[in-house]
Design a protein around this motif. Sequence first.
Motif, PDB file in Angstrom:
ATOM      1  N   ASP A   1      45.817  38.382  36.834  1.00 40.14           N
ATOM      2  CA  ASP A   1      45.959  38.083  35.407  1.00 40.14           C
ATOM      3  C   ASP A   1      44.817  38.753  34.648  1.00 40.14           C
ATOM      4  O   ASP A   1      43.676  38.292  34.703  1.00 40.14           O
ATOM      5  N   PRO A   2      45.086  39.825  33.917  1.00 36.32           N
ATOM      6  CA  PRO A   2      44.028  40.517  33.178  1.00 36.32           C
ATOM      7  C   PRO A   2      43.359  39.656  32.110  1.00 36.32           C
ATOM      8  O   PRO A   2      42.311  40.033  31.588  1.00 36.32           O
ATOM      9  N   ALA A   3      43.962  38.494  31.787  1.00 36.29           N
ATOM     10  CA  ALA A   3      43.365  37.605  30.789  1.00 36.29           C
ATOM     11  C   ALA A   3      42.263  36.739  31.382  1.00 36.29           C
ATOM     12  O   ALA A   3      41.549  36.053  30.634  1.00 36.29           O
ATOM     13  N   LEU A   4      42.104  36.749  32.708  1.00 37.83           N
ATOM     14  CA  LEU A   4      41.030  35.977  33.332  1.00 37.83           C
ATOM     15  C   LEU A   4      39.675  36.546  32.923  1.00 37.83           C
ATOM     16  O   LEU A   4      39.473  37.762  32.928  1.00 37.83           O
ATOM     17  N   THR A   5      38.743  35.668  32.589  1.00 34.77           N
ATOM     18  CA  THR A   5      37.378  36.075  32.280  1.00 34.77           C
ATOM     19  C   THR A   5      36.567  36.138  33.570  1.00 34.77           C
ATOM     20  O   THR A   5      36.737  35.306  34.461  1.00 34.77           O
ATOM     21  N   LEU A   6      35.680  37.118  33.673  1.00 32.49           N
ATOM     22  CA  LEU A   6      34.784  37.230  34.813  1.00 32.49           C
ATOM     23  C   LEU A   6      33.409  36.725  34.407  1.00 32.49           C
ATOM     24  O   LEU A   6      32.846  37.160  33.405  1.00 32.49           O
ATOM     25  N   LEU A   7      32.849  35.789  35.182  1.00 30.16           N
ATOM     26  CA  LEU A   7      31.498  35.277  34.965  1.00 30.16           C
ATOM     27  C   LEU A   7      30.566  35.995  35.930  1.00 30.16           C
ATOM     28  O   LEU A   7      30.787  35.963  37.146  1.00 30.16           O
ATOM     29  N   ALA A   8      29.531  36.653  35.398  1.00 34.97           N
ATOM     30  CA  ALA A   8      28.718  37.553  36.215  1.00 34.97           C
ATOM     31  C   ALA A   8      27.235  37.420  35.883  1.00 34.97           C
ATOM     32  O   ALA A   8      26.847  36.844  34.861  1.00 34.97           O
ATOM     33  N   LEU A   9      26.410  37.976  36.758  1.00 28.91           N
ATOM     34  CA  LEU A   9      24.961  37.939  36.620  1.00 28.91           C
ATOM     35  C   LEU A   9      24.500  38.734  35.403  1.00 28.91           C
ATOM     36  O   LEU A   9      24.861  39.902  35.239  1.00 28.91           O
TER      37      LEU A   9
ATOM     38  N   ALA B   1      47.489  23.717  38.439  1.00 23.36           N
ATOM     39  CA  ALA B   1      48.734  23.353  37.757  1.00 23.36           C
ATOM     40  C   ALA B   1      49.151  21.936  38.125  1.00 23.36           C
ATOM     41  O   ALA B   1      49.588  21.154  37.271  1.00 23.36           O
ATOM     42  N   ALA B   2      48.992  21.578  39.397  1.00 21.85           N
ATOM     43  CA  ALA B   2      49.333  20.229  39.841  1.00 21.85           C
ATOM     44  C   ALA B   2      48.411  19.187  39.228  1.00 21.85           C
ATOM     45  O   ALA B   2      48.803  18.029  39.055  1.00 21.85           O
ATOM     46  N   ALA B   3      47.190  19.609  38.897  1.00 16.16           N
ATOM     47  CA  ALA B   3      46.202  18.685  38.324  1.00 16.16           C
ATOM     48  C   ALA B   3      46.291  18.612  36.801  1.00 16.16           C
ATOM     49  O   ALA B   3      45.549  17.863  36.170  1.00 16.16           O
ATOM     50  N   GLY B   4      47.154  19.411  36.209  1.00  9.83           N
ATOM     51  CA  GLY B   4      47.308  19.393  34.763  1.00  9.83           C
ATOM     52  C   GLY B   4      46.300  20.249  34.023  1.00  9.83           C
ATOM     53  O   GLY B   4      45.999  20.001  32.853  1.00  9.83           O
ATOM     54  N   THR B   5      45.785  21.274  34.690  1.00  3.14           N
ATOM     55  CA  THR B   5      44.854  22.187  34.040  1.00  3.14           C
ATOM     56  C   THR B   5      45.198  23.609  34.465  1.00  3.14           C
ATOM     57  O   THR B   5      46.263  23.841  35.036  1.00  3.14           O
ATOM     58  N   ARG B   6      44.320  24.573  34.180  1.00  3.98           N
ATOM     59  CA  ARG B   6      44.593  25.953  34.565  1.00  3.98           C
ATOM     60  C   ARG B   6      43.284  26.661  34.893  1.00  3.98           C
ATOM     61  O   ARG B   6      42.209  26.219  34.485  1.00  3.98           O
ATOM     62  N   VAL B   7      43.392  27.760  35.607  1.00  5.25           N
ATOM     63  CA  VAL B   7      42.238  28.589  35.928  1.00  5.25           C
ATOM     64  C   VAL B   7      42.024  29.582  34.787  1.00  5.25           C
ATOM     65  O   VAL B   7      42.880  30.422  34.522  1.00  5.25           O
ATOM     66  N   ALA B   8      40.875  29.461  34.111  1.00  2.00           N
ATOM     67  CA  ALA B   8      40.610  30.296  32.942  1.00  2.00           C
ATOM     68  C   ALA B   8      39.701  31.480  33.243  1.00  2.00           C
ATOM     69  O   ALA B   8      39.666  32.442  32.473  1.00  2.00           O
ATOM     70  N   TYR B   9      38.946  31.393  34.343  1.00  2.00           N
ATOM     71  CA  TYR B   9      37.989  32.453  34.647  1.00  2.00           C
ATOM     72  C   TYR B   9      37.731  32.505  36.141  1.00  2.00           C
ATOM     73  O   TYR B   9      38.193  31.644  36.904  1.00  2.00           O
ATOM     74  N   VAL B  10      36.968  33.500  36.558  1.00  2.00           N
ATOM     75  CA  VAL B  10      36.608  33.671  37.965  1.00  2.00           C
ATOM     76  C   VAL B  10      35.108  33.912  38.048  1.00  2.00           C
ATOM     77  O   VAL B  10      34.561  34.731  37.305  1.00  2.00           O
ATOM     78  N   LYS B  11      34.457  33.175  38.952  1.00  2.00           N
ATOM     79  CA  LYS B  11      33.041  33.417  39.243  1.00  2.00           C
ATOM     80  C   LYS B  11      32.881  33.596  40.747  1.00  2.00           C
ATOM     81  O   LYS B  11      33.080  32.652  41.510  1.00  2.00           O
ATOM     82  N   PRO B  12      32.537  34.779  41.206  1.00  2.00           N
ATOM     83  CA  PRO B  12      32.260  34.952  42.632  1.00  2.00           C
ATOM     84  C   PRO B  12      31.068  34.096  43.063  1.00  2.00           C
ATOM     85  O   PRO B  12      30.196  33.745  42.258  1.00  2.00           O
TER      86      PRO B  12
END
Length: 251
Positions: free
Chosen positions: A134-142, A97-108
């Motif tokens: 946030d249930p709207a987050l996308t999960l990036l997975a194998l 947020a401070a950088a002017g963007t947002r977290v759209a997804y999660v990748k472990p």
Amino acid sequence: MDINSDLGESYGAWRMGDDAAMLSIVTSANVACGFHAGDPAGILRTLRAAARQGVVVGAHVAYPDLVGFGRRNMDPTSEELVADVIYQIGALQGLAAAAGTRVAYVKPHGALYNTIAHDARQGDDVIAALLAVDPALTLLALAGSPLIARARERGLTVVAEAFADRAYNQDGTLVSRRLPGAVLHDAEQVAERMLHWAQTGEITAITGERIRLQADSICVHGDSPGAVQMAQRIRARLDAAGIALAPFAAP
């Protein structure tokens, strides 16, 4: 097709990869959250650079393992793992947020990524953390992982990825980094391999068999030697073949 890379992994005086160069090539950036790599000031610099380049940002969450770069197996309790993942996503959301963007997804990352691909308990913990934040987050997975179906059953959007610079076993898992040939380094060969996969859905396992991988993103590890050249060659091959490149998640 999306190209992603693990970035924001420098720590203090120790430089890891070339984030500025990679951000001019990739369409998505998996940004470290401080548990396996990355310090707050460096992470913020990477996020600002991603925002300038229009690259979509994801939280690269990990086990708390700075010394092992998040690549050592751990067995946290569910309470610990859920809280750790929530904490990391929240930290990156604030910096983004401070950088002017947002977290759209999660990748472990690393060991956590490989563990949850097949460990139902830890996989469910990571799913629970995303749903809690946030249930709207996308999960990036194998690609091919049982985690994908479980996450989708819980309502998450999941995108599968293929690895450009890692060798595959016949069952679609990644060859352990402890074994010879696990990490690929020849940029031209890797680019040809990814073009063939993008066109046919097939990739050659380390044993020589052809296996099928269904995915919508290609990962190039930012800490690999020659990562920038590798990403450049992959993008050039895909562009030349008319394969459109775009992030899988909305900015």
